[in-house]
Write a protein that holds these residues in place. Structure first.
Motif, PDB file in Angstrom:
ATOM      1  N   ASP A  50      84.670  16.821 106.537  1.00 25.86           N
ATOM      2  CA  ASP A  50      84.583  18.120 107.205  1.00 25.86           C
ATOM      3  C   ASP A  50      83.292  18.867 106.869  1.00 25.86           C
ATOM      4  O   ASP A  50      82.763  19.605 107.691  1.00 25.86           O
ATOM      5  N   ILE A  51      82.811  18.690 105.646  1.00 25.43           N
ATOM      6  CA  ILE A  51      81.617  19.400 105.168  1.00 25.43           C
ATOM      7  C   ILE A  51      80.675  18.386 104.540  1.00 25.43           C
ATOM      8  O   ILE A  51      81.093  17.561 103.722  1.00 25.43           O
ATOM      9  N   LEU A  52      79.404  18.433 104.900  1.00 24.75           N
ATOM     10  CA  LEU A  52      78.400  17.525 104.358  1.00 24.75           C
ATOM     11  C   LEU A  52      77.253  18.341 103.765  1.00 24.75           C
ATOM     12  O   LEU A  52      76.635  19.156 104.448  1.00 24.75           O
ATOM     13  N   LEU A  53      76.964  18.118 102.474  1.00 22.99           N
ATOM     14  CA  LEU A  53      75.850  18.773 101.794  1.00 22.99           C
ATOM     15  C   LEU A  53      74.931  17.702 101.228  1.00 22.99           C
ATOM     16  O   LEU A  53      75.367  16.866 100.434  1.00 22.99           O
ATOM     17  N   THR A  54      73.677  17.703 101.658  1.00 25.29           N
ATOM     18  CA  THR A  54      72.703  16.729 101.150  1.00 25.29           C
ATOM     19  C   THR A  54      71.539  17.456 100.493  1.00 25.29           C
ATOM     20  O   THR A  54      71.330  18.655 100.711  1.00 25.29           O
ATOM     21  N   ASN A  55      70.776  16.703  99.699  1.00 29.25           N
ATOM     22  CA  ASN A  55      69.694  17.338  98.947  1.00 29.25           C
ATOM     23  C   ASN A  55      68.584  16.347  98.631  1.00 29.25           C
ATOM     24  O   ASN A  55      68.844  15.192  98.285  1.00 29.25           O
ATOM     25  N   THR A  56      67.338  16.771  98.790  1.00 29.33           N
ATOM     26  CA  THR A  56      66.172  16.070  98.254  1.00 29.33           C
ATOM     27  C   THR A  56      65.192  17.131  97.788  1.00 29.33           C
ATOM     28  O   THR A  56      65.404  18.327  97.995  1.00 29.33           O
ATOM     29  N   SER A  57      64.111  16.691  97.179  1.00 25.15           N
ATOM     30  CA  SER A  57      63.123  17.654  96.694  1.00 25.15           C
ATOM     31  C   SER A  57      61.926  17.732  97.630  1.00 25.15           C
ATOM     32  O   SER A  57      61.781  18.673  98.397  1.00 25.15           O
ATOM     33  N   VAL A  58      61.061  16.723  97.620  1.00 23.79           N
ATOM     34  CA  VAL A  58      59.830  16.774  98.420  1.00 23.79           C
ATOM     35  C   VAL A  58      60.060  16.291  99.842  1.00 23.79           C
ATOM     36  O   VAL A  58      59.540  16.871 100.800  1.00 23.79           O
ATOM     37  N   TYR A  59      60.839  15.232 100.011  1.00 29.57           N
ATOM     38  CA  TYR A  59      61.029  14.650 101.339  1.00 29.57           C
ATOM     39  C   TYR A  59      62.025  15.482 102.153  1.00 29.57           C
ATOM     40  O   TYR A  59      63.222  15.450 101.903  1.00 29.57           O
ATOM     41  N   CYS A  60      61.509  16.226 103.107  1.00 23.80           N
ATOM     42  CA  CYS A  60      62.343  17.097 103.948  1.00 23.80           C
ATOM     43  C   CYS A  60      61.986  16.860 105.418  1.00 23.80           C
ATOM     44  O   CYS A  60      61.189  17.605 106.009  1.00 23.80           O
ATOM     45  N   PRO A  61      62.521  15.812 106.031  1.00 25.86           N
ATOM     46  CA  PRO A  61      62.132  15.445 107.394  1.00 25.86           C
ATOM     47  C   PRO A  61      62.810  16.307 108.454  1.00 25.86           C
ATOM     48  O   PRO A  61      63.717  17.084 108.174  1.00 25.86           O
TER      49      PRO A  61
END
Length: 432
Positions: A50-61
């Motif tokens: 139902d809920i999706l949370l993703t994370n990166t630092s430098v790579y933000c496409p």
């Protein structure tokens, strides 16, 4: 066991390839693997999220990584999905605050919380020393966790989140500028780590621990604190006539507050600093140092690698508590406090090589005991003569030379590596 993408690994690539296509291939490989594994273990389907949370630092496409995951796993149209970029190493813990708030706002839902470190776009090919540190320290990694407040899932859940909080010291210019993605004098972008990072990380962690301590202290520690502050107050108002002031500020013994500690494996010096600040014995630090030794700094996913080490070695028993600590650029610090709902022995794929047996301090490349002095220990704990000998030994060590052009066999291996990622992701998506 550390992992570096083939596109920036000298063995497979004569020149680092940091373009968006290679970065996306790495991201798909990492996210495909960890999400597929957590879905397999929980028996969930992508359409159950139902809920999706993703994370990166430098790579933000663009589109975001959250959108990439939705596309890869063909998730529902009404999914609440968000990607957090530039959050650094702390998000794997402080992001739990966001997940908690999302679940409070949407009770009974299922949240997929994914943390990662994508190296390709953050690789630095220049000569600035402050930026070269990240090439040596950070490694590819990822973690995926299922979170829910649906009461019907209690029988299947491993842990219950009891407390979580976050602290942000970015209002201070010194704290804000400790870690930056910026160009060098030749215009080459790199992640610059300044010498103020350990000190500012310690400040953020101290503020967070001061807020968390009252929530997790035992009743005995409350009594100790009360006696301590009463003595300090009496000494102050009587100018020392009634009693002497305590020699130090009160700090609880955190080993009585939590059974296990998951500390961000940012580096040897960072972990030793946290160990000193929290006054933790070597055995409580072993999981974090094991994660650093085998996988390097996997950024926001590092504390979850440490957690999987505990589970893989059967160290977690029912009702035991776990203190999870993350620190990252900005500066930010997040702390979460969990309680095990059952005893857990679950060998994760990344720790399968241990065969369920925990490692010893002798297996680590450097000692972590507080009373152990070695030329490989922190510079502050060795003499100038010892430091000089260590430097001479390091300089005399043989260097690995990289050929300008890869051999035909290496090129063939590289092509296989580059084509492997989309095939793996395709298989993962096809399974659902």
């Amino acid at each position: 066991m550390t992992a570096i993408p083939a596109c920036i690994l000298p063995v497979y690539s004569s020149e680092p390839k940091t373009d968006l296509n290679n970065a996306q291939a790495e991201a798909k490989m990492v996210y495909g693997q960890v999400i597929n594994e957590v879905l397999r273990k929980t028996g969930l389907k992508p359409t159950d999220i139902d809920i999706l949370l993703t994370n990166t630092s430098v790579y933000c496409p663009t589109p975001s990584i959250a959108s990439m995951v939705v596309n890869m796993f063909k998730m529902r149209e009404d999914i609440e999905c968000y990607h957090m970029g530039g959050m650094g190493c702390a998000f794997g813990v402080l992001g739990l605050n966001l997940a908690r708030d999302m679940l409070i706002a949407h009770p009974g839902k299922i949240c997929l919380f994914v943390s990662s470190e994508i190296l390709t776009s953050a690789f630095y090919p220049g000569e600035r020393k402050e930026a070269l540190v990240t090439n040596a320290l950070f490694r590819m990694g990822g973690s995926a966790v299922i979170l829910t407040n649906n009461p019907t899932w209690r029988g299947h859940s491993k842990y219950q989140l009891q407390h979580c909080l976050r602290v942000h010291t970015g209002a201070s210019d010194r704290a804000f500028n400790t870690l930056n993605w910026e160009p060098d004098e030749n215009g080459v972008n790199g992640l610059v780590v300044t010498k103020t990072l350990p000190g500012e990380a310690a400040v953020a962690l101290e503020k967070a621990m001061r807020k968390m301590a009252p929530k997790i202290m035992t009743w005995g520690q409350y009594a100790e604190a009360g006696i301590h502050y009463t003595q300090a107050y009496a000494a102050q108002v009587s100018s020392g006539r009634l009693c002497a002031a305590p020699p130090h500020k009160y700090q609880p013994d955190f080993t009585r507050c939590a059974d296990h500690f998951l500390l961000h494996a940012g580096g040897y010096a960072i972990l030793r600093g946290i160990q000193k600040g929290l006054r933790l014995p070597a055995d409580k630090m072993m999981p974090s140092f094991a994660s650093l030794s085998d996988f390097g700094n996997t950024s926001s996913s590092s504390t979850w690698y440490t957690w999987s080490y505990l589970e893989s070695t059967g160290s977690v028993a029912k009702s035991q508590t776990v203190l999870q600590v993350g620190v990252g650029g900005g500066m930010k610090s997040g702390i979460a406090y969990w309680r095990a709902l059952r005893s857990i022995k679950d060998i994760h794929p990344c720790w399968a090589h241990l065969g369920g047996v925990p490692i010893n301090e002798a297996d680590l490349p450097r000692p972590i005991s507080n009373d152990y002095k070695s030329v490989f220990d922190l510079p502050s704990s060795r003499s100038q003569e010892e430091q000089k000998k260590a430097m001479e030994a390091a300089n005399s060590a043989p260097r690995v030379s990289v050929l300008a052009a890869a051999s035909d066999a290496s090129k063939s291996h590289q092509q296989q590596q580059q084509s492997a990622a989309p095939q793996v992701v395709s298989l993962h998506a096809a399974a659902y």
